[in-house]
Write an enzyme that holds these catalytic residues in place. Structure first.
Site, mmCIF file in Angstrom:
data_model
loop_
_atom_site.group_PDB
_atom_site.id
_atom_site.type_symbol
_atom_site.label_atom_id
_atom_site.label_comp_id
_atom_site.label_asym_id
_atom_site.label_seq_id
_atom_site.Cartn_x
_atom_site.Cartn_y
_atom_site.Cartn_z
ATOM 1 N N GLU A 97 43.575 -50.237 -12.589
ATOM 2 C CA GLU A 97 43.222 -50.945 -11.355
ATOM 3 C C GLU A 97 44.430 -50.999 -10.424
ATOM 4 O OE1 GLU A 97 43.315 -52.361 -14.386
ATOM 5 O OE2 GLU A 97 44.132 -54.393 -14.315
ATOM 6 N N ASP B 24 33.616 -50.385 -12.159
ATOM 7 C CA ASP B 24 33.796 -49.076 -11.515
ATOM 8 C C ASP B 24 33.395 -49.129 -10.041
ATOM 9 O OD1 ASP B 24 34.714 -48.051 -13.858
ATOM 10 O OD2 ASP B 24 32.950 -46.829 -14.309
ATOM 11 N N ASP C 267 47.641 -53.957 -7.012
ATOM 12 C CA ASP C 267 46.920 -54.196 -8.252
ATOM 13 C C ASP C 267 45.821 -55.216 -7.968
ATOM 14 O OD1 ASP C 267 47.281 -53.805 -11.377
ATOM 15 O OD2 ASP C 267 46.838 -55.925 -11.033
ATOM 16 N N ASN D 121 35.502 -56.826 -15.372
ATOM 17 C CA ASN D 121 34.924 -56.002 -16.425
ATOM 18 C C ASN D 121 34.288 -56.851 -17.534
ATOM 19 O OD1 ASN D 121 35.326 -53.364 -15.510
ATOM 20 N ND2 ASN D 121 37.451 -53.335 -16.200
#
Ligand SMILES: [Mg+2]
Length: 294
Positions: free
Chosen positions: A216, A190, A173, A181
């Site tokens: 993620e 992205d 992770d 973000n």
């Protein structure tokens, strides 16, 4: 290597093969089999044919039986088969199509018809292959998706038990990904996911499967690999991610490692153990690898 589609021509009479090959050779790579058993062998050997032109009357194994065998095996059932035969009674055509052949051509063949029909069915097959690949892949990263991973993992687990072959799983992770973000926007987010996916792909061997498991979260299934090697692998990936700096951002990952054990009846259980190890890695300060207990 040519990227022309491959057509396997099967006929016990060489002059028939020659006629068909002449119809197709400008547009296709041609493989040739002179009997049913030869056909079954070539249908599964690289390069795998995109289509098979199959004679019905052959001395060793007849075309109908070859067709049935190919249709019954997972690795050959998607190869389209066109029967080519001198018999021109309707009942034979019906039988061929009922057996799963996509088309039926009668001898003597007309070259333009052979080419047109082969073109049609190779195009359809390639479209099916593309759709299938899309359904199994994550669109953003081009890694496998969760659906494919779970399917493949069940099979791998069965093999691991049968061959007493160790298998491990990394669940990883990205640390504090929400901040990426929030602070830099989803497009940058992205790009980070894509960079990490590429790094994971480069770290995979042929027997490994890398998948995007969730937002993620990523999974690598490691074949022929016990937890000692899996932990080394995870640690080396963790370090590479530290150096990655996608879009100039420093990112890190936490990784939970679990070796498949006979007590993991399902992939969910194996994932659950990896997830608990991942949770510990987060708890202990992130950017680290934790190996799950059995
Ligand atoms: Mg024949």
């Amino acid at each position: 290597m040519s990227d022309k589609p491959i057509v396997l021509i099967v006929d016990d009479i060489p002059s028939n093969i020659k006629v068909l090959a002449n119809c197709l050779k400008d547009h296709y790579q041609i493989k040739v089999a002179t009997g049913g058993s030869d056909c079954l062998r070539l249908a599964v050997s690289d390069p795998i044919p995109d289509l098979i032109l199959l004679d019905i009357e052959m001395p060793d194994i007849g075309g109908y039986e070859v067709c049935q065998t190919l249709q019954s095996q997972p690795n050959t059932q998607d190869i389209p088969i066109i029967f080519v035969t001198a018999r021109d009674e309707d009942s034979n055509e019906e039988k061929g199509l009922q057996m799963g052949a996509v088309d039926y051509i009668t001898k003597p063949v007309r070259p333009s018809i052979v080419l047109a029909r082969v073109n049609t069915h190779v195009t359809l097959k390639r479209q099916r292959d593309t759709l299938k690949a899309i359904a199994l892949k994550d669109q953003l990263t081009d890694l496998y998706n969760r659906y494919y991973l779970l399917e493949a993992a069940e099979q791998r687990m069965a093999n691991a038990i049968r061959h007493e072959d160790p298998m491990s799983l990394l669940l990883m992770d990205i640390d504090h990904f929400k901040q990426v973000n929030d602070q830099h926007g989803h497009l940058i987010g992205d790009d980070v996911l894509k960079s990490l996916a590429l790094l994971l792909t480069e770290n995979c061997r042929k027997e490994d499967i890398a998948a995007r498991f969730g937002g993620e979260e990523f999974v690598i299934l490691l074949g022929h690999c016990d937890q000692v090697f899996a932990a080394q692998k995870a640690e080396s990936i963790r370090r590479e991610v530290e150096q990655l700096n996608p879009k100039g951002l420093s990112i890190t990952v936490s990784i939970g490692v679990a070796q498949f054990s006979i007590n993991d009846e399902t992939i969910e259980r194996l994932l659950d153990r990896a997830d608990r190890a991942l949770y510990q890695a987060k708890e202990q300060g992130r950017n680290r690898v934790i190996v799950a207990e059995y």
